[in-house]
Design a protein around this motif. Structure first.
Motif, PDB file in Angstrom:
ATOM      1  N   VAL A  54      16.628  44.977 -29.446  1.00  0.00           N
ATOM      2  CA  VAL A  54      17.342  43.746 -29.115  1.00  0.00           C
ATOM      3  C   VAL A  54      16.439  42.542 -29.332  1.00  0.00           C
ATOM      4  CG1 VAL A  54      18.555  42.512 -27.298  1.00  0.00           C
ATOM      5  CG2 VAL A  54      18.811  44.991 -27.489  1.00  0.00           C
ATOM      6  N   VAL A  55      15.190  42.644 -28.875  1.00  0.00           N
ATOM      7  CA  VAL A  55      14.265  41.522 -29.054  1.00  0.00           C
ATOM      8  C   VAL A  55      14.123  41.202 -30.543  1.00  0.00           C
ATOM      9  CG1 VAL A  55      11.897  40.726 -28.748  1.00  0.00           C
ATOM     10  CG2 VAL A  55      12.995  42.042 -26.945  1.00  0.00           C
ATOM     11  N   VAL A  99      16.186  41.840 -33.029  1.00  0.00           N
ATOM     12  CA  VAL A  99      17.404  41.228 -33.571  1.00  0.00           C
ATOM     13  C   VAL A  99      17.409  39.735 -33.253  1.00  0.00           C
ATOM     14  CG1 VAL A  99      19.912  41.117 -33.276  1.00  0.00           C
ATOM     15  CG2 VAL A  99      18.797  43.328 -33.553  1.00  0.00           C
ATOM     16  N   GLY A 100      17.027  39.400 -32.028  1.00  0.00           N
ATOM     17  CA  GLY A 100      16.958  37.993 -31.636  1.00  0.00           C
ATOM     18  C   GLY A 100      15.928  37.230 -32.452  1.00  0.00           C
ATOM     19  N   LEU A 101      14.771  37.842 -32.661  1.00  0.00           N
ATOM     20  CA  LEU A 101      13.697  37.137 -33.377  1.00  0.00           C
ATOM     21  C   LEU A 101      14.051  36.921 -34.850  1.00  0.00           C
ATOM     22  CD1 LEU A 101      10.444  38.673 -31.866  1.00  0.00           C
ATOM     23  CD2 LEU A 101      11.529  36.486 -31.387  1.00  0.00           C
ATOM     24  N   LEU A 108      16.979  36.465 -36.009  1.00  0.00           N
ATOM     25  CA  LEU A 108      17.931  35.355 -36.029  1.00  0.00           C
ATOM     26  C   LEU A 108      17.202  34.037 -35.765  1.00  0.00           C
ATOM     27  CD1 LEU A 108      20.937  34.980 -36.353  1.00  0.00           C
ATOM     28  CD2 LEU A 108      21.202  35.242 -33.894  1.00  0.00           C
ATOM     29  N   LEU A 109      16.264  34.089 -34.830  1.00  0.00           N
ATOM     30  CA  LEU A 109      15.496  32.885 -34.492  1.00  0.00           C
ATOM     31  C   LEU A 109      14.740  32.372 -35.721  1.00  0.00           C
ATOM     32  CD1 LEU A 109      14.441  30.956 -32.278  1.00  0.00           C
ATOM     33  CD2 LEU A 109      12.575  32.571 -31.902  1.00  0.00           C
ATOM     34  N   LEU A 138      15.450  32.820 -38.840  1.00  0.00           N
ATOM     35  CA  LEU A 138      16.407  32.274 -39.803  1.00  0.00           C
ATOM     36  C   LEU A 138      16.793  30.850 -39.408  1.00  0.00           C
ATOM     37  CD1 LEU A 138      17.645  33.721 -42.237  1.00  0.00           C
ATOM     38  CD2 LEU A 138      19.645  34.226 -40.836  1.00  0.00           C
ATOM     39  N   GLY A 139      17.106  30.671 -38.126  1.00  0.00           N
ATOM     40  CA  GLY A 139      17.529  29.354 -37.656  1.00  0.00           C
ATOM     41  C   GLY A 139      16.382  28.357 -37.680  1.00  0.00           C
ATOM     42  N   LEU A 140      15.229  28.800 -37.213  1.00  0.00           N
ATOM     43  CA  LEU A 140      14.085  27.902 -37.104  1.00  0.00           C
ATOM     44  C   LEU A 140      13.644  27.399 -38.477  1.00  0.00           C
ATOM     45  CD1 LEU A 140      12.718  27.066 -34.511  1.00  0.00           C
ATOM     46  CD2 LEU A 140      11.029  28.873 -34.835  1.00  0.00           C
ATOM     47  N   ALA A 167      15.435  27.248 -41.276  1.00  0.00           N
ATOM     48  CA  ALA A 167      16.458  26.379 -41.876  1.00  0.00           C
ATOM     49  C   ALA A 167      16.471  25.016 -41.194  1.00  0.00           C
ATOM     50  CB  ALA A 167      17.831  27.051 -41.780  1.00  0.00           C
ATOM     51  N   GLN A 205      21.664  24.297 -37.884  1.00  0.00           N
ATOM     52  CA  GLN A 205      20.953  25.579 -37.712  1.00  0.00           C
ATOM     53  C   GLN A 205      20.312  25.683 -36.345  1.00  0.00           C
ATOM     54  OE1 GLN A 205      20.976  23.866 -40.481  1.00  0.00           O
ATOM     55  NE2 GLN A 205      21.910  25.346 -41.857  1.00  0.00           N
ATOM     56  N   GLN A 221      21.597  28.460 -34.390  1.00  0.00           N
ATOM     57  CA  GLN A 221      21.044  29.796 -34.646  1.00  0.00           C
ATOM     58  C   GLN A 221      19.800  30.032 -33.786  1.00  0.00           C
ATOM     59  OE1 GLN A 221      20.439  30.023 -38.872  1.00  0.00           O
ATOM     60  NE2 GLN A 221      21.804  31.753 -39.083  1.00  0.00           N
ATOM     61  N   ILE A 222      19.034  28.956 -33.627  1.00  0.00           N
ATOM     62  CA  ILE A 222      17.847  29.062 -32.766  1.00  0.00           C
ATOM     63  C   ILE A 222      18.287  29.419 -31.357  1.00  0.00           C
ATOM     64  CG2 ILE A 222      15.896  27.782 -31.814  1.00  0.00           C
ATOM     65  CD1 ILE A 222      15.858  26.111 -34.351  1.00  0.00           C
ATOM     66  N   GLY A 278      19.296  33.094 -31.233  1.00  0.00           N
ATOM     67  CA  GLY A 278      18.143  33.996 -31.272  1.00  0.00           C
ATOM     68  C   GLY A 278      17.437  34.029 -29.930  1.00  0.00           C
ATOM     69  N   ILE A 333      19.324  35.999 -27.270  1.00  0.00           N
ATOM     70  CA  ILE A 333      19.180  37.456 -27.387  1.00  0.00           C
ATOM     71  C   ILE A 333      17.848  37.917 -26.807  1.00  0.00           C
ATOM     72  CG2 ILE A 333      18.996  39.373 -29.022  1.00  0.00           C
ATOM     73  CD1 ILE A 333      20.928  37.882 -30.837  1.00  0.00           C
ATOM     74  N   VAL A 334      16.780  37.198 -27.156  1.00  0.00           N
ATOM     75  CA  VAL A 334      15.463  37.595 -26.642  1.00  0.00           C
ATOM     76  C   VAL A 334      15.456  37.504 -25.116  1.00  0.00           C
ATOM     77  CG1 VAL A 334      13.011  37.039 -26.598  1.00  0.00           C
ATOM     78  CG2 VAL A 334      14.279  36.920 -28.752  1.00  0.00           C
ATOM     79  N   ALA A 388      17.282  40.334 -23.438  1.00  0.00           N
ATOM     80  CA  ALA A 388      16.506  41.584 -23.432  1.00  0.00           C
ATOM     81  C   ALA A 388      15.466  41.561 -22.327  1.00  0.00           C
ATOM     82  CB  ALA A 388      15.835  41.786 -24.794  1.00  0.00           C
TER      83      ALA A 388
END
Lengths: 297, 343, 493
Positions: free
Chosen positions: A91-92, A94-96, A98-99, A101-103, A105, B318, B321-322, B325, B328-329, B332
């Protein structure tokens, strides 16, 4: 089409290098029993920071250093929750991913003023080995990080089998409680490899954005981190096998590139590495299945 | 329980803490890069709910909820479906192909493409099931690896065999009128996709908690060996869960294509990031399925609002998206902290 | 002066008082047995001595000095070594690597393999513990692995060696050899703490004995001056269990379970079971004895249908069905791995297997599920806050009762029980035995696998002994432990 020409081999090596660097980090984590599927995000983040720092300082090597440092920091976001707090590493990660990707961009737009792809004549890329005096076929147009990646395979193999810390690392990954019982600082080793994997992903990213090309585009890691994860799954804890798995991917990408040159649609070239990686994974699993057949009977 | 106690439980619950924490960190990011949160956040709210944007937000809620089901259903059986993009694209392109190529009477012209899309998504997803249950390849990896070629294939189809001739744009021709999803009360964006997905969500919630299949899926997800020992055919259950998830994704793709602008535009399905917004929403709901529609609503609000923020305050969208993300972290981390706290 | 002392040690886990003011002293060079039933507090006490738990009160002394042990690392530094019941070995490393890890010889920054191998060979020689230093541990037999554990402790200069139930995994022959080694090691001045619940071992190898019951010391003896009766008294607070109440009439009728010439091979073609044949009739308990890994797993998975449809296994005359044959009630040994889903509620755990019977068409009404669970909780006197709490929150004994409740209320005629009293306290053990007897009296055919020979002798009408995948002997239920032990090593007759 002649597959066995120097330029094809060079293409294979170029495609292999970033995946290999990231996969070496993944392998270290696997050896120490850390499930690290955040390679994709770290690779992307490293590629981005490399370009930003190189652009700011005018020095590609400073860019590499910046990428390594920044990705080590980023990997602490995995090692903190997953190793220290024992949060679910999947899970961590998956979050990272995504993070990252967002960060990237987001910051890209803030720093360079627009999204998509950034490149500029001022952006310093890594020098070719040819420019540095190593004028031999295949290597001529590679960045110095390519031989570094190959060298690291040997270094890692040596470390894991011949040194005390390597032995302890393997022990930690094989049996956590036992490692604790013989007095090893288990979480220290696991934090350590997660951060080293971060550094390797930083190198991988820098190779991608300053070595393979000299630009950054959104999502440019394009699944390479995941392919590195698969390479690790395929090779267990053996760096030699890891090199082979990554070369397989390199061949697939270079081959796809050729196919495109031969008139096949770009989508086929895009899909080729994934299809081949998946096929390799399935074949390896089928071969392994013999042993597991009892549990699933 | 008294009202203040209820309020306390809600405020201290994992989703609330996670969202608050993520927004706090995001605000820090804004301050670091020189964005004024006092401008950005109002712009975000306006972008999501005011100036006629609410309708658009609700429209975006539909595929996001569909993708949330696509992730949540296999997750209940212990399988991570991260290949939503491929299933979504496969569903979309199949629906478009059926609508374009098969002459159908009214009614069937809508229903059949939807079904075809769902089937296509399910087929793409179900490939991961035997890989996981028989070969031990984690679905999280195989769904992702299958997703990329599926997206490529859809992209190829829409650029070549299904392309609108003589435009050079990677999109299909407009679908026949009969294949358009009926609009909801004369709305420009809202279609019967909304009540459809709402009904399917209700159906899933019922099945999860109160049917034999739901029970067997959950048992498989909680402890596969236990389920197998109990006589559950875990391979089949896992395949069913993955296929079901893929079908929800494929249906979401079909709903997008049959809705305005009524064609398959390359990249239009995957670019908005429905898949991972949905993943974040489901993880945020932390194993409480009833909460999923709420977390989807919240993250859709952020997602759509982010676009408004970009338009109005010049803050790149974007940023959302941050937020996702980070959510989610944090989820967890909260889960492991909660598990440790002695009861 | 004692080599190691525990003085007034008290340890509490939540409401459970595991150790209550325990004093224990071990002299230099002595083999000191610590005995008690499951749950008497032996493991907790040894964990405290090895730094795995901190005592709530009391202290640990080494050579007369107080020491504070915060971790196994501290314990190792103070000359303590422990061989755990579940080995703490690294399967992918060699014997030498397993032994030296944590204190590896290094030369020029590199691991000195040659020095490690030499050191290990020298140690093996000195204590008569034969093991090939360069062999991978993963491929070694259990007895050799245990030697590696002992060598590791000795390599780290352990002066006090703790062995937790070391014979549980050994054949009688291996046990003999282990005892020889322990005497050799003790003769060099190392003190040995032998944790066990087997009295014959205590009397065979121990110099002195400390007996624990319910967290307290209930007896201290010199082995040469005591006997089994006295030890049993101290262990369970009453004299030897009365002779087993067997029914007068013999089991009768056609067999409910029949295994005919069953051979099972693993993926590599190696036979795990060879030509196994036996029957279990209604009203009969057949015991299954054997050293761990003699084919019990394969046999039970075949009988329950978990290995698929096996034509050689007949239930009430017809072959077993694949998946999970509903005609078999099965109590597995692995409570959290197989028998329960710890995070699911008690109600949903006891539901497994009955979900389709409770459902009307598709729907599975929650009210029905919970009502049924409440009924089972009452009937089997399971103590749980409610049927909605996760089953993982229940004590081991209550979780086991829940598993029995689920299995024994199935409409099954064959009952398979695997280590049914492992890790439960004495009271639950009695209850479990009563339930199995009740099932028998109601006409079920019971197959009971247990590594506790006393359990088999208490319950079984007949006892089959498995050795290397074959049934090598069959005894009546009152066979002696000696007879059974001999058969378990393959010595037939």
């Amino acid at each position: 089409m002649n597959v066995f020409e120097w330029s094809f081999l060079a293409g294979v090596l170029t495609a292999t290098a970033p995946v290999l660097l990231a996969a070496l980090g993944g392998l270290l984590c696997q050896v120490a029993g850390v499930f690290n599927i955040a390679l994709e995000g770290q690779l992307l983040w490293g590629a981005f920071v490399a370009v930003v720092v190189s652009d700011l300082t005018g020095s590609a090597w400073t860019g590499v250093a910046g990428a390594v440092a920044a990705t080590v920091v980023f990997s602490a976001l995995l090692s903190g929750p997953a190793v220290a707090l024992r949060a679910d590493p999947i899970v961590v990660a998956v979050g990272l991913n995504l993070l990252a990707l967002g960060l990237t961009a987001f910051l890209m737009r803030q720093i360079f003023g627009s999204g998509g792809t950034y490149s500029s004549p001022e952006l310093a890329g890594l020098p070719d080995l040819g420019e540095l005096g190593l004028d031999v076929p295949v290597l001529r147009e590679q960045s110095p990080l390519v031989p570094v990646a190959l060298l690291l395979v040997a270094v890692l193999a040596f470390w894991l089998t011949r040194t005390r810390s390597g032995l302890r690392l393997r022990a930690v990954g094989q049996h956590l409680d036992a490692a604790q019982a013989v007095g090893l600082r288990v979480s220290g080793y696991q934090h350590g490899v997660t951060l080293v994997a971060g550094a390797l992903c930083g190198l991988a990213g820098a190779q991608l954005s300053l070595g393979n090309v000299t630009l950054f585009s959104e999502g440019m890691s394009a699944g390479r981190g995941w392919i590195a994860v698969v390479a690790v799954m395929l090779s267990g804890v053996y760096p030699g096998r890891l090199l082979l798995a990554c070369l397989l991917f390199g061949v697939a990408e270079a081959f796809g590139f050729r196919l495109q040159g031969a008139g096949l649609p770009q989508q086929a070239a895009d899909a080729a590495p994934y299809v081949i990686t998946l096929a390799a994974l399935v074949l390896a699993a089928v071969a392994r299945r013999r042993r597991r057949s009892y549990e699933h009977a | 329980m008294s009202a203040p106690a209820v309020a306390h439980r809600v405020v201290a619950s994992a989703p609330v803490v996670a969202v608050a924490g993520a927004l706090l960190l995001t605000t820090l990011v804004m301050l670091v890069v020189g964005v004024d949160p006092a401008l950005a956040y109002p712009a975000l709210v306006r972008g999501a709910v005011l100036d006629g944007n609410l309708e658009y937000t609700v429209a975006a809620f539909v595929p996001t909820l569909g993708m949330a089901l696509a992730f949540a259903l296999p997750l209940r059986a212990g399988e991570f479906n991260l290949g939503g993009d491929g299933q979504l694209a496969a569903g979309g392109v199949t629906a478009a192909a059926v609508a374009l190529l098969v002459p159908l009477p009214p009614g069937a012209a809508v229903v059949l493409p939807l079904i075809a899309g769902a089937v296509a998504g399910g087929l793409v997803a179900v490939v991961a099931a035997p890989l996981s249950t028989r070969l031990g390849i984690p679905a999280i990896v195989s769904t992702l690896l299958i997703s990329a070629p599926a997206v490529s294939l859809a992209s190829y189809l829409v650029r070549f065999p299904l392309a609108e001739p003589n435009t050079g744009i990677a999109q299909t021709p407009p679908l026949p009128d009969a294949a358009h999803l009926p609009a909801l009360g004369g709305s420009g964006y809202l279609t019967i996709g909304l009540p459809l997905i709402a009904a399917l969500t209700a159906l899933w919630l019922y099945a999860d908690g109160r049917t034999v299949l739901g029970y067997e899926i959950r048992a498989t997800g909680q402890n596969r060996e236990f389920a197998r020992y109990g006589g559950v055919r875990v391979g089949r259950v896992a395949a069913l869960a993955l296929a079901g998830g893929g079908a929800f994704a494929g249906l979401s793709g079909a709903l997008i294509v049959l809705g305005p602008p009524h064609r398959f535009v390359d990249g239009a399905l995957t670019a908005p990031g429905y898949t991972f917004t949905a993943v974040a929403a489901v993880l945020l709901a932390s194993a409480r399925p009833v909460v999923v529609p709420l977390t989807v609503a919240l993250l859709t609000f952020l997602q759509v609002g982010g676009q408004g923020m970009e338009r109005e305050a010049g803050v790149p969208s974007q940023l959302t998206q941050i937020v996702q993300g980070l959510i989610i972290v944090i989820v967890a981390v909260l889960a492991t902290l909660r598990a440790r706290r002695p009861r | 002066m004692y080599a190691a002392e525990l003085v007034g040690v008290t340890k509490r886990f939540g409401p459970v008082l595991a150790n209550d003011g325990i004093d224990l002293a071990v002299a230099r060079g002595e083999v000191h047995a610590v005995v008690g039933e499951n749950g008497a507090g032996k493991s907790t006490l040894m964990s405290i001595l090895y730094g795995l738990h901190r005592p709530d009160a009391g202290e640990v002394r080494r050579d007369g000095h107080r020491v504070v042990l915060r971790s196994p690392t501290d314990a190792i530094r103070h000359g303590l070594g422990m061989v755990h019941q579940r080995f703490r070995l690294f399967p992918g490393l060699t014997v030498a690597e397993n032994i030296v890890i944590g204190a590896e010889p290094v030369r020029k920054g590199r691991l000195d393999r040659a020095a490690a191998n030499e050191a290990v060979a020298a140690l093996s020689e000195r204590y008569g513990l034969r093991a090939d230093p360069s062999a991978l541990v993963g491929g070694l037999p259990v007895g050799v692995r245990q030697r590696v554990e002992i060598l590791r402790a000795l390599y780290r200069h352990a002066e006090v060696l703790i062995l937790d139930e070391p014979t549980a995994v050994l054949t009688p022959g291996e046990t003999e050899r282990l005892f020889e080694v322990l005497r050799t090691v003790a003769a060099t001045g190392v003190s040995i703490l032998l944790v066990t619940h087997k009295l014959s071992e205590v009397l065979a190898v121990g110099d002195r004995v400390t007996v624990l019951r319910q967290g307290r010391v209930t007896g201290r003896f010199t082995t040469s001056e005591t006997d089994a009766d006295e030890l049993v008294n101290a262990m369970i607070g009453r004299s030897l269990t009365p002779p087993v109440r067997r029914r007068a009439h013999a089991p009768a009728g056609d067999p409910l379970l029949e295994v005919r010439d069953l051979t099972v091979r693993d993926a590599d073609g190696v036979a795990r079971l060879s030509e196994v044949s036996f029957t279990v009739r209604p009203g009969e308990i057949v015991g299954l004895a054997g050293v761990a890994g003699s084919g019990q797993r394969e046999l039970i998975d075949s009988v329950t249908g978990l290995r698929g449809a096996v034509p050689e296994v007949l239930l009430t005359g017809t072959p077993v069905k694949a998946g999970r044959d509903p005609r078999v009630a099965y109590v597995p040994e692995d409570r959290h791995g197989r028998a329960t889903a710890p995070a699911m509620s008690v109600a949903e755990n006891v539901l497994m297997g009955a979900q389709r019977d409770l459902a009307s068409r598709w729907a599975l009404p929650r009210a029905k599920v919970r009502a049924r669970a409440r009924d089972l909780v009452d009937r089997f006197s399971i103590s749980a806050a409610s049927v909605d709490v996760p089953i993982g929150a229940l004590s081991g004994g209550n979780a086991q009762k829940a598993v029995l409740a689920r299995e024994l209320t199935r409409p099954s005629t064959v009952v398979v029980a695997e280590e049914p009293t492992q890790g439960v306290d004495v009271g639950v053990r009695e209850r479990v035995h009563d339930l199995l007897r009740a099932a028998r009296d109601e006409g079920a055919a019971v197959l009971l696998q247990s590594s506790e020979l006393s359990e088999l002798r208490d319950l079984a009408d007949r006892i089959l002994v498995l050795y290397e995948g074959r049934v090598v002997a069959e005894f009546p239920g009152d066979a002696t432990e000696k007879e059974l032990g001999r058969a378990m090593t393959g010595a037939t007759g």
